[in-house]
Design a protein around this motif. Structure first.
Motif, PDB file in Angstrom:
ATOM      1  N   GLN A  77       0.865  -1.172   0.000  1.00  0.00           N
ATOM      2  CA  GLN A  77       0.000   0.000   0.000  1.00  0.00           C
ATOM      3  C   GLN A  77       0.901   1.222   0.000  1.00  0.00           C
ATOM      4  OE1 GLN A  77      -3.360   0.392  -0.125  1.00  0.00           O
ATOM      5  NE2 GLN A  77      -3.010   2.606  -0.140  1.00  0.00           N
ATOM      6  N   LEU A 151     -11.325   6.104   1.606  1.00  0.00           N
ATOM      7  CA  LEU A 151     -11.223   4.656   1.417  1.00  0.00           C
ATOM      8  C   LEU A 151     -12.466   3.963   1.938  1.00  0.00           C
ATOM      9  CD1 LEU A 151      -7.554   3.695   2.287  1.00  0.00           C
ATOM     10  CD2 LEU A 151      -8.826   2.959   0.288  1.00  0.00           C
ATOM     11  N   VAL A 156     -14.196   2.940  -6.017  1.00  0.00           N
ATOM     12  CA  VAL A 156     -12.869   2.957  -6.624  1.00  0.00           C
ATOM     13  C   VAL A 156     -12.760   3.995  -7.735  1.00  0.00           C
ATOM     14  CG1 VAL A 156     -11.174   1.588  -7.878  1.00  0.00           C
ATOM     15  CG2 VAL A 156     -12.504   0.539  -6.068  1.00  0.00           C
ATOM     16  N   ARG A 157     -13.819   4.133  -8.508  1.00  0.00           N
ATOM     17  CA  ARG A 157     -13.792   5.085  -9.613  1.00  0.00           C
ATOM     18  C   ARG A 157     -13.445   6.497  -9.143  1.00  0.00           C
ATOM     19  NH1 ARG A 157     -15.888   5.567 -14.830  1.00  0.00           N
ATOM     20  NH2 ARG A 157     -16.507   7.693 -15.356  1.00  0.00           N
ATOM     21  N   ARG A 159     -12.019   7.299  -6.312  1.00  0.00           N
ATOM     22  CA  ARG A 159     -10.693   7.322  -5.705  1.00  0.00           C
ATOM     23  C   ARG A 159      -9.596   7.347  -6.758  1.00  0.00           C
ATOM     24  NH1 ARG A 159     -12.240   2.863  -2.395  1.00  0.00           N
ATOM     25  NH2 ARG A 159     -10.284   1.824  -2.896  1.00  0.00           N
ATOM     26  N   ALA A 190      -2.613   1.206  -8.642  1.00  0.00           N
ATOM     27  CA  ALA A 190      -3.605   0.464  -7.869  1.00  0.00           C
ATOM     28  C   ALA A 190      -3.281   0.500  -6.376  1.00  0.00           C
ATOM     29  CB  ALA A 190      -3.679  -0.980  -8.359  1.00  0.00           C
ATOM     30  N   THR A 195      -6.703  -0.640  -4.435  1.00  0.00           N
ATOM     31  CA  THR A 195      -7.599  -1.518  -5.185  1.00  0.00           C
ATOM     32  C   THR A 195      -6.759  -2.568  -5.901  1.00  0.00           C
ATOM     33  OG1 THR A 195      -9.413  -1.562  -6.786  1.00  0.00           O
ATOM     34  CG2 THR A 195      -7.566  -0.132  -7.276  1.00  0.00           C
ATOM     35  N   SER A 199      -8.581  -3.810 -11.530  1.00  0.00           N
ATOM     36  CA  SER A 199      -9.615  -2.781 -11.408  1.00  0.00           C
ATOM     37  C   SER A 199      -9.078  -1.429 -11.871  1.00  0.00           C
ATOM     38  CB  SER A 199     -10.084  -2.675  -9.962  1.00  0.00           C
ATOM     39  OG  SER A 199     -10.672  -3.881  -9.545  1.00  0.00           O
ATOM     40  N   ALA A 200      -7.855  -1.125 -11.448  1.00  0.00           N
ATOM     41  CA  ALA A 200      -7.247   0.142 -11.848  1.00  0.00           C
ATOM     42  C   ALA A 200      -7.135   0.207 -13.368  1.00  0.00           C
ATOM     43  CB  ALA A 200      -5.873   0.291 -11.201  1.00  0.00           C
TER      44      ALA A 200
ATOM     45  N   ALA B 152      -7.688  -0.767   3.001  1.00  0.00           N
ATOM     46  CA  ALA B 152      -7.518  -1.113   1.588  1.00  0.00           C
ATOM     47  C   ALA B 152      -7.411  -2.618   1.392  1.00  0.00           C
ATOM     48  CB  ALA B 152      -6.281  -0.419   1.034  1.00  0.00           C
ATOM     49  N   GLN B 153      -6.957  -3.344   2.408  1.00  0.00           N
ATOM     50  CA  GLN B 153      -6.587  -4.727   2.150  1.00  0.00           C
ATOM     51  C   GLN B 153      -7.352  -5.770   2.953  1.00  0.00           C
ATOM     52  OE1 GLN B 153      -2.344  -5.150   2.329  1.00  0.00           O
ATOM     53  NE2 GLN B 153      -1.998  -3.686   0.705  1.00  0.00           N
TER      54      GLN B 153
END
Lengths: 236, 236
Positions: A77, A151, A156-157, A159, A190, A195, A199-200, B152-153
């Motif tokens: 991360q 978060l 996700v979009r 972010r 990502a 994510t 996805s990214a 996130a995880q």
DNA sequence: GAGTGGCTATGATATGTGTCAAGGGAGAAT
DNA sequence: ATTCTCCCTTGACACATATCATAGCCACTC
């Protein structure tokens, strides 16, 4: 918070007055200049490693660094992006613990090392340096808490759009004033967003299809800033 | 980092030496004691509000406070739990910005207010207070970054177990050495974990079914600590 | 006692997002 | 050139989790 050019003779400040050491008093700066050790790190090289003990702080002369936690399952991360003029490694030093993050060069970088004892003793004497340090910490904390909220609450979009803006704020744009001035892998993006890599990738493709951005390898061009900002859905 | 009982005469320290002001020099403490204003806040009452300008720092004599962001869609994210001996409101003060969080009393609390100018001027003179301040900031930052990684995880189940442990660390247990020493609504627990209220409720029921905890209204008893720790899946 | 509002609980359902799997493209090494 | 490797990309699928809806419970008020 004005970043006045207080010490014209300070080597740290010559070309980037944002460095914390511009806040230090002249005599202390000279001590730092004498004691510091500069070295070059190649792209991908690790400057310090999660779990290690800190022996000083690092000051970036130029280059780009990522600071990242490696999660339990090995996924990383990215916690912070570091740029020229920034310092890093202060958190572990000040809280007297081991590094909680790993610093890795995103490109060839020139970095100064300032020994712990010197840094701490100057911090003790120099109130304005202390204040600057507290200001940096507070500001980082503010950003971290905002990131926690996003978060927890944003898809996700949003972010991802936010992350693109964040990268732009941090490293700026190239001469064409569209291309992000850093090369990150999809995986790194990502890990910044929090994510999965796929996805990214998928969402970046969508952004491209919608005309918001342009992709060319690791180059990312921000075409429609207003739409990106709208997608990020920023309000605070 | 030792929390030595440096100032026996310090009113802030009499019963809780963890307070930052124990690090301050004697003469400065006396100034603070003169200038501070203590008041009682009822449960649910707001001490300061997101977006407002800070005029000082708050020091909790006793009681419990939550610090929370209100996200874009109005959902709140709890950023920190504050207990007796802690201070709050320093981040906005030091970074010279508005409050980014709202402080709300979780129960009737007694809180001192210390004016900005005094706090800042003492910080300027008193290096050990500054160091303590930096230590606090660094430690908060460390926690925040860890929370980012986990958000996130980690799946909600693990984060909920982790949150139970966190509440225990912060507020401790009641006399039976099982019951969490604070009453939080399910919604507040969810906002701490970063999930929907219903998800928090469902998982708490599962924990109960698995014999890890016992529920009785807002009382939560931790029955099987080792299992809770295992579920939290902590590694760093 | 009936009504009201807030919190808790549980079921049904939808969907965002992660995971697994396979293919493709670019550059490096041989 | 050819293989190799690394990264990117896309598709299919499963699953965790959010959302919506409903109902029960408790404390309080009128």
């Amino acid at each position: 918070m004005s970043s006045t050019f207080q010490n014209p003779s300070c080597q740290h400040c010559k070309d980037r007055f944002s460095s914390i050491f511009c806040k230090a008093e002249q005599c202390n700066l000279e001590q730092i200049d004498q004691a510091k050790v500069c070295s070059i790190y190649k792209k991908g090289q690790v400057i310090f490693h999660e779990g290690a003990y800190p022996f000083g702080v690092y000051c970036i002369n130029n280059g780009k660094i990522k600071l990242s936690h490696s999660g339990d399952d090995g996924r990383e991360q990215i916690i912070r992006l570091v740029k020229a003029g920034d310092i890093m490694g202060y958190k572990a030093l000040l809280s007297n613990e081991r590094y909680t993050a790993t610093a890795t060069a995103l490109e060839d970088s020139s970095i100064c090392f300032i020994p712990k004892d010197l840094f701490m003793s100057i911090l003790q004497k120099d109130a304005s340096l202390s204040f600057e340090m507290m200001r940096i910490l507070s500001s980082e904390l503010r950003k971290a808490e905002l990131k926690i909220t996003h978060l927890a609450q944003k898809p996700v979009r949003e972010r991802l759009a936010e992350t693109l803006l964040f990268i732009k704020e941090t490293y700026g744009l190239e001469a064409d004033s569209q291309t992000l001035n850093v090369r990150l892998s999809r995986e790194e993006i990502a890990n910044l967003v929090g994510t999965a890599t796929e996805s990214a990738i998928r969402l970046l493709s969508e952004f491209k299809k919608d005309g918001m951005i342009e992709l060319e390898g690791k180059k990312i061009r921000l075409l429609d800033m207003t739409e990106i900002i709208r997608t990020a859905n920023l309000q605070d």
